[in-house]
Design an enzyme around this catalytic site. Structure first.
Site, PDB file in Angstrom:
ATOM      1  N   LYS A  45      -7.592 -24.826  -5.701  1.00 23.54           N
ATOM      2  CA  LYS A  45      -7.317 -24.228  -4.627  1.00 23.54           C
ATOM      3  C   LYS A  45      -6.690 -25.121  -3.616  1.00 23.54           C
ATOM      4  O   LYS A  45      -6.801 -26.558  -3.958  1.00 23.54           O
ATOM      5  CB  LYS A  45      -8.652 -23.404  -4.100  1.00 23.54           C
ATOM      6  CG  LYS A  45      -8.992 -22.176  -4.766  1.00 23.54           C
ATOM      7  CD  LYS A  45      -7.901 -21.143  -4.274  1.00 23.54           C
ATOM      8  CE  LYS A  45      -7.652 -20.797  -3.174  1.00 23.54           C
ATOM      9  NZ  LYS A  45      -6.668 -19.599  -3.101  1.00 23.54           N
TER      10      LYS A  45
ATOM     11  N   TYR B 286      -2.421 -24.533  -5.901  1.00 20.50           N
ATOM     12  CA  TYR B 286      -2.187 -23.530  -5.135  1.00 20.50           C
ATOM     13  C   TYR B 286      -2.133 -23.959  -3.892  1.00 20.50           C
ATOM     14  O   TYR B 286      -3.239 -24.564  -3.334  1.00 20.50           O
ATOM     15  CB  TYR B 286      -3.023 -22.227  -5.371  1.00 20.50           C
ATOM     16  CG  TYR B 286      -3.157 -21.687  -6.584  1.00 20.50           C
ATOM     17  CD1 TYR B 286      -1.848 -20.806  -6.943  1.00 20.50           C
ATOM     18  CD2 TYR B 286      -4.246 -21.501  -7.431  1.00 20.50           C
ATOM     19  CE1 TYR B 286      -1.634 -20.211  -8.150  1.00 20.50           C
ATOM     20  CE2 TYR B 286      -3.920 -20.654  -8.483  1.00 20.50           C
ATOM     21  CZ  TYR B 286      -2.804 -19.995  -9.040  1.00 20.50           C
ATOM     22  OH  TYR B 286      -2.711 -19.526 -10.101  1.00 20.50           O
TER      23      TYR B 286
ATOM     24  N   ALA C  67      -3.464  -9.768  -0.782  1.00 19.39           N
ATOM     25  CA  ALA C  67      -2.177 -10.581  -0.221  1.00 19.39           C
ATOM     26  C   ALA C  67      -2.966 -11.476   0.844  1.00 19.39           C
ATOM     27  O   ALA C  67      -2.075 -12.321   1.618  1.00 19.39           O
ATOM     28  CB  ALA C  67      -1.179  -9.809   0.407  1.00 19.39           C
TER      29      ALA C  67
ATOM     30  N   VAL D 106       1.073  -6.876  -2.259  1.00 21.09           N
ATOM     31  CA  VAL D 106       2.460  -7.136  -1.689  1.00 21.09           C
ATOM     32  C   VAL D 106       2.698  -8.746  -1.860  1.00 21.09           C
ATOM     33  O   VAL D 106       1.682  -9.531  -1.320  1.00 21.09           O
ATOM     34  CB  VAL D 106       2.853  -6.813  -0.411  1.00 21.09           C
ATOM     35  CG1 VAL D 106       4.290  -6.877   0.006  1.00 21.09           C
ATOM     36  CG2 VAL D 106       2.532  -5.183  -0.277  1.00 21.09           C
ATOM     37  N   LEU D 107       3.737  -9.241  -2.306  1.00 19.62           N
ATOM     38  CA  LEU D 107       3.996 -10.768  -2.332  1.00 19.62           C
ATOM     39  C   LEU D 107       5.650 -11.182  -2.172  1.00 19.62           C
ATOM     40  O   LEU D 107       6.467 -10.465  -2.566  1.00 19.62           O
ATOM     41  CB  LEU D 107       3.622 -11.450  -3.696  1.00 19.62           C
ATOM     42  CG  LEU D 107       4.185 -12.661  -3.856  1.00 19.62           C
ATOM     43  CD1 LEU D 107       3.305 -13.658  -2.891  1.00 19.62           C
ATOM     44  CD2 LEU D 107       3.996 -13.276  -5.107  1.00 19.62           C
TER      45      LEU D 107
ATOM     46  N   ASN E 210      -9.996 -15.975  -2.347  1.00 22.77           N
ATOM     47  CA  ASN E 210     -10.037 -16.704  -3.491  1.00 22.77           C
ATOM     48  C   ASN E 210     -10.770 -15.762  -4.689  1.00 22.77           C
ATOM     49  O   ASN E 210     -11.679 -15.960  -5.403  1.00 22.77           O
ATOM     50  CB  ASN E 210     -10.530 -17.990  -3.948  1.00 22.77           C
ATOM     51  CG  ASN E 210     -12.026 -18.048  -3.338  1.00 22.77           C
ATOM     52  OD1 ASN E 210     -12.511 -17.399  -2.522  1.00 22.77           O
ATOM     53  ND2 ASN E 210     -12.875 -19.156  -3.947  1.00 22.77           N
ATOM     54  N   MET E 211     -10.157 -14.519  -4.794  1.00 22.47           N
ATOM     55  CA  MET E 211     -10.822 -13.328  -5.611  1.00 22.47           C
ATOM     56  C   MET E 211     -11.262 -13.780  -7.070  1.00 22.47           C
ATOM     57  O   MET E 211     -12.378 -13.672  -7.451  1.00 22.47           O
ATOM     58  CB  MET E 211      -9.912 -11.992  -5.386  1.00 22.47           C
ATOM     59  CG  MET E 211     -10.103 -11.365  -4.447  1.00 22.47           C
ATOM     60  SD  MET E 211      -9.204  -9.874  -4.280  1.00 22.47           S
ATOM     61  CE  MET E 211      -9.854  -8.756  -5.586  1.00 22.47           C
TER      62      MET E 211
ATOM     63  N   ARG F  60     -13.932 -22.798 -10.041  1.00 22.03           N
ATOM     64  CA  ARG F  60     -13.011 -23.176 -11.189  1.00 22.03           C
ATOM     65  C   ARG F  60     -12.673 -24.706 -11.202  1.00 22.03           C
ATOM     66  O   ARG F  60     -13.001 -25.100 -10.066  1.00 22.03           O
ATOM     67  CB  ARG F  60     -11.472 -22.379 -10.779  1.00 22.03           C
ATOM     68  CG  ARG F  60     -11.729 -20.906 -11.068  1.00 22.03           C
ATOM     69  CD  ARG F  60     -10.509 -20.046 -10.690  1.00 22.03           C
ATOM     70  NE  ARG F  60     -10.315 -20.079  -9.270  1.00 22.03           N
ATOM     71  CZ  ARG F  60      -9.334 -19.405  -8.528  1.00 22.03           C
ATOM     72  NH1 ARG F  60      -8.248 -18.936  -9.005  1.00 22.03           N
ATOM     73  NH2 ARG F  60      -9.432 -19.552  -6.928  1.00 22.03           N
TER      74      ARG F  60
ATOM     75  N   VAL G 256     -11.296 -11.391   0.492  1.00 22.46           N
ATOM     76  CA  VAL G 256     -11.747 -12.556  -0.218  1.00 22.46           C
ATOM     77  C   VAL G 256     -10.385 -13.378  -0.636  1.00 22.46           C
ATOM     78  O   VAL G 256      -9.559 -12.827  -1.293  1.00 22.46           O
ATOM     79  CB  VAL G 256     -12.605 -12.479  -1.110  1.00 22.46           C
ATOM     80  CG1 VAL G 256     -12.927 -13.799  -1.881  1.00 22.46           C
ATOM     81  CG2 VAL G 256     -13.741 -11.599  -0.825  1.00 22.46           C
TER      82      VAL G 256
ATOM     83  N   GLU H   9       2.105 -21.517  -6.468  1.00 26.97           N
ATOM     84  CA  GLU H   9       2.628 -19.968  -6.153  1.00 26.97           C
ATOM     85  C   GLU H   9       4.293 -19.937  -6.123  1.00 26.97           C
ATOM     86  O   GLU H   9       4.607 -18.962  -6.064  1.00 26.97           O
ATOM     87  CB  GLU H   9       1.788 -19.474  -5.080  1.00 26.97           C
ATOM     88  CG  GLU H   9       2.089 -20.075  -3.592  1.00 26.97           C
ATOM     89  CD  GLU H   9       1.281 -21.175  -3.400  1.00 26.97           C
ATOM     90  OE1 GLU H   9       1.381 -21.753  -2.195  1.00 26.97           O
ATOM     91  OE2 GLU H   9       0.688 -21.850  -4.293  1.00 26.97           O
TER      92      GLU H   9
ATOM     93  N   HIS I 249      -0.491 -22.024  -0.808  1.00 23.64           N
ATOM     94  CA  HIS I 249      -0.243 -20.582   0.165  1.00 23.64           C
ATOM     95  C   HIS I 249      -0.302 -21.192   1.690  1.00 23.64           C
ATOM     96  O   HIS I 249      -0.961 -20.993   2.748  1.00 23.64           O
ATOM     97  CB  HIS I 249      -1.456 -19.897   0.178  1.00 23.64           C
ATOM     98  CG  HIS I 249      -1.783 -19.298  -1.230  1.00 23.64           C
ATOM     99  ND1 HIS I 249      -1.096 -18.244  -1.722  1.00 23.64           N
ATOM    100  CD2 HIS I 249      -2.684 -19.385  -2.279  1.00 23.64           C
ATOM    101  CE1 HIS I 249      -1.345 -17.930  -2.940  1.00 23.64           C
ATOM    102  NE2 HIS I 249      -2.401 -18.798  -3.317  1.00 23.64           N
TER     103      HIS I 249
ATOM    104  N   SER J 246      -2.924 -13.510 -10.603  1.00 23.30           N
ATOM    105  CA  SER J 246      -2.665 -12.232 -10.019  1.00 23.30           C
ATOM    106  C   SER J 246      -3.121 -10.941 -11.043  1.00 23.30           C
ATOM    107  O   SER J 246      -3.456  -9.983 -10.520  1.00 23.30           O
ATOM    108  CB  SER J 246      -1.160 -11.935  -9.791  1.00 23.30           C
ATOM    109  OG  SER J 246      -0.725 -12.890  -8.877  1.00 23.30           O
TER     110      SER J 246
ATOM    111  N   ASP K 204      -4.301 -14.202   0.628  1.00 25.23           N
ATOM    112  CA  ASP K 204      -3.799 -15.705   0.546  1.00 25.23           C
ATOM    113  C   ASP K 204      -2.685 -15.999   1.451  1.00 25.23           C
ATOM    114  O   ASP K 204      -2.452 -17.112   2.046  1.00 25.23           O
ATOM    115  CB  ASP K 204      -3.722 -16.145  -0.922  1.00 25.23           C
ATOM    116  CG  ASP K 204      -4.990 -16.591  -1.543  1.00 25.23           C
ATOM    117  OD1 ASP K 204      -5.913 -17.142  -0.694  1.00 25.23           O
ATOM    118  OD2 ASP K 204      -5.171 -16.498  -2.537  1.00 25.23           O
TER     119      ASP K 204
END
Length: 370
Positions: free
Chosen positions: A75, A94, A268, A239-240, A300-301, A15, A298, A118, A96, A134, A270
Site C-alpha cells: 500500500k 500501489y 473505485a 470503474v477505473l 484496501n479491500m 499483506r 474500504v 496501478e 493511487h 482487482s 482508492d
C-alpha cells in the site's frame, strides 16, 4: 541491489511486499533483501522463513529505509513513511495518488522515484499489477455486499439468491473490467439477478458471450444508470481510469431514490470513488449510512484476505522487481515501456498526467528517461 521490505502499517493491512519464494529468486540473481521483523506475520510467514530464503531481518522501518535502494511495498506509504524516503531511492508499490494530494506532496518533497503498480501496463493494454487485486476486490465486493444486506447490518434483509418461490436480489455492477467481471461471476454464482453496465459495446459483447443470457448487459448512459441503480438491492462501483480520479457516475440524487437498506460497494474508492456520496472507510469501520443506503467504501479491500492477496500480487510483481533490481530503475524503464508507464514521480517532479489532472497540480511533460 539492496531491496527493502517494510512492514505495512496502514490500518488493517496485513499483506507484505515480498514472500520468501520471491526473496529467494532475488537472492539467486545476486541481490540483497532486507525484511522488517514480523513483516509477514499477517500472512503467517515467519522471520525464520525469510532468513531461510536468504533475507536479512532488520528490526525497524527506519533501518529498512536507510539500507535499501529499492523499497517494495503493497500500500501507499503513510505520512511518516514518506518522510523516510530520499532522493536516489526507488519506491515500488500501489500509490493511487489521484485521490491523495497530501501523499503526493510528501512524496514530491522526498525526492524519491515512485513507480505505481496501478499504472504499469502490458502489451494487451491491461494493468497486470492491478489485475490480481482487482480480481480479489471484485469477488469480495459481492461477499461484502451480501453481508451488508443482512438486517442485523442495517440492510434490507435480502438473500442474494433468494429461495424457491421468493425473488432473488437485484445486483447492478457498473464497469465491466476485471473488478466488474469478477463481481458478476460471484453474484451469478450466488444466483442473484445481475445487470452490468459499461460504455464499451465490445466489452458488453464479451461478457454476454462469457456468461450467456443469465447476465443482463446494458450500455452505460446516465438514464440507464439512474434506472438500474434505483431498483437495485446491491450496486458495485467497478470503474477505473488508469492513474486518474474515478468519475462520479452515481449521483447523490440517484442514491436518494434507492430503497432504504440497499447497499453500495465502491471498489473505485482508492481512486476517489465513483459514487458522489462515497468517502473512504477502513476494515475497522467499513460502512456508513447516507440517505438510508449502506455504503461500503474500504480502501484496501484485498487486505481482508491478505494471504491470498499477497501471493497473487507477488506472482505479478516479481518479474518487474527483478527488472528494476537487475538493470537499475531507469535502464529497466527505458528497456520496458510498460514498466515506464508506472513512473509517477521523480526528484520532485510529477510525471503522470492523469494524477496531475486529478489533483490540479503542475505536470512535468518532458521525458526524463531519454
Amino acid at each position: 541491489m539492496k531491496i527493502g521490505v517494510p512492514k505495512e502499517i496502514k490500518i488493517h493491512e496485513y499483506r507484505v511486499g515480498l514472500v520468501p519464494s520471491s526473496v529467494q529468486e532475488l537472492r539467486l540473481h545476486g541481490h540483497e533483501v532486507y525484511v522488517q521483523s514480523n513483516a509477514g506475520e499477517g500472512v503467517s510467514i515467519s522471520d525464520e522463513a525469510y532468513i531461510a530464503a536468504g533475507a536479512k531481518i532488520l528490526s525497524t522501518a527506519e533501518e529498512i529505509y536507510q539500507q535499501a535502494e529499492l523499497i517494495v511495498k503493497v500500500k501507499e506509504p503513510q505520512h511518516n513513511e514518506c518522510k523516510m524516503l530520499r532522493p536516489g531511492q526507488t519506491l515500488f508499490t500501489y500509490l493511487h495518488l489521484a485521490a491523495d494530494r497530501k501523499q503526493t506532496e510528501l512524496l514530491l518533497e522526498s525526492g524519491c522515484t515512485a513507480i505505481a503498480y496501478e499504472t504499469v501496463t502490458d502489451e494487451f493494454g491491461g494493468l497486470p499489477l492491478l489485475a490480481p487485486m482487482s480480481e480479489v476486490a471484485g469477488r469480495m465486493s459481492i461477499q461484502a455486499g451480501a453481508h451488508c444486506l443482512e438486517k442485523a447490518q442495517g440492510g434490507r434483509g435480502v438473500l442474494l439468491g433468494g429461495v424457491p418461490g421468493v425473488e432473488a436480489a437485484r445486483v447492478v455492477v457498473i464497469g465491466g473490467g476485471v473488478v466488474g467481471t469478477n463481481a458478476v461471476r460471484i453474484a451469478m454464482g450466488m444466483e442473484a439477478q445481475v445487470t452490468v453496465l459499461d460504455k464499451s459495446l465490445r466489452r458488453l459483447k464479451d461478457l454476454d458471450l462469457q456468461f450467456g443470457c443469465r447476465l443482463n448487459t446494458v450500455y452505460a448512459t446516465y438514464a440507464n444508470i439512474e434506472r438500474y441503480v434505483a431498483d437495485a438491492d446491491l450496486v458495485v462501483g467497478a470503474v477505473l481510469i488508469p492513474g486518474a480520479a474515478a468519475p462520479k457516475l452515481v449521483t447523490e440524487a440517484m442514491v436518494k431514490k434507492m430503497r432504504p437498506g440497499s447497499v453500495l460497494v465502491d471498489v473505485a474508492i482508492d481512486q476517489g470513488g465513483c459514487f458522489e456520496t462515497s468517502r473512504p472507510t477502513t476494515h475497522a469501520e467499513p460502512t456508513y449510512v447516507e440517505h438510508g443506503v449502506i455504503h461500503y467504501c474500504v480502501t484496501n479491500m484485498p487486505g481482508a484476505v491478505p494471504r491470498t492477496s499477497t501471493f497473487a500480487l507477488n506472482n505479478a510483481t516479481l518479474p518487474f522487481v527483478l527488472m528494476l533490481a537487475g538493470h537499475g530503475p531507469f535502464a529497466a524503464m527505458r528497456a520496458n515501456k510498460h514498466l515506464a508507464q508506472g513512473l509517477n514521480l521523480h526528484e520532485g517532479k510529477l510525471l503522470h498526467k492523469g494524477v496531475a489532472e486529478g489533483l490540479s497540480m503542475a505536470y512535468h511533460e518532458g521525458n526524463i528517461l531519454n
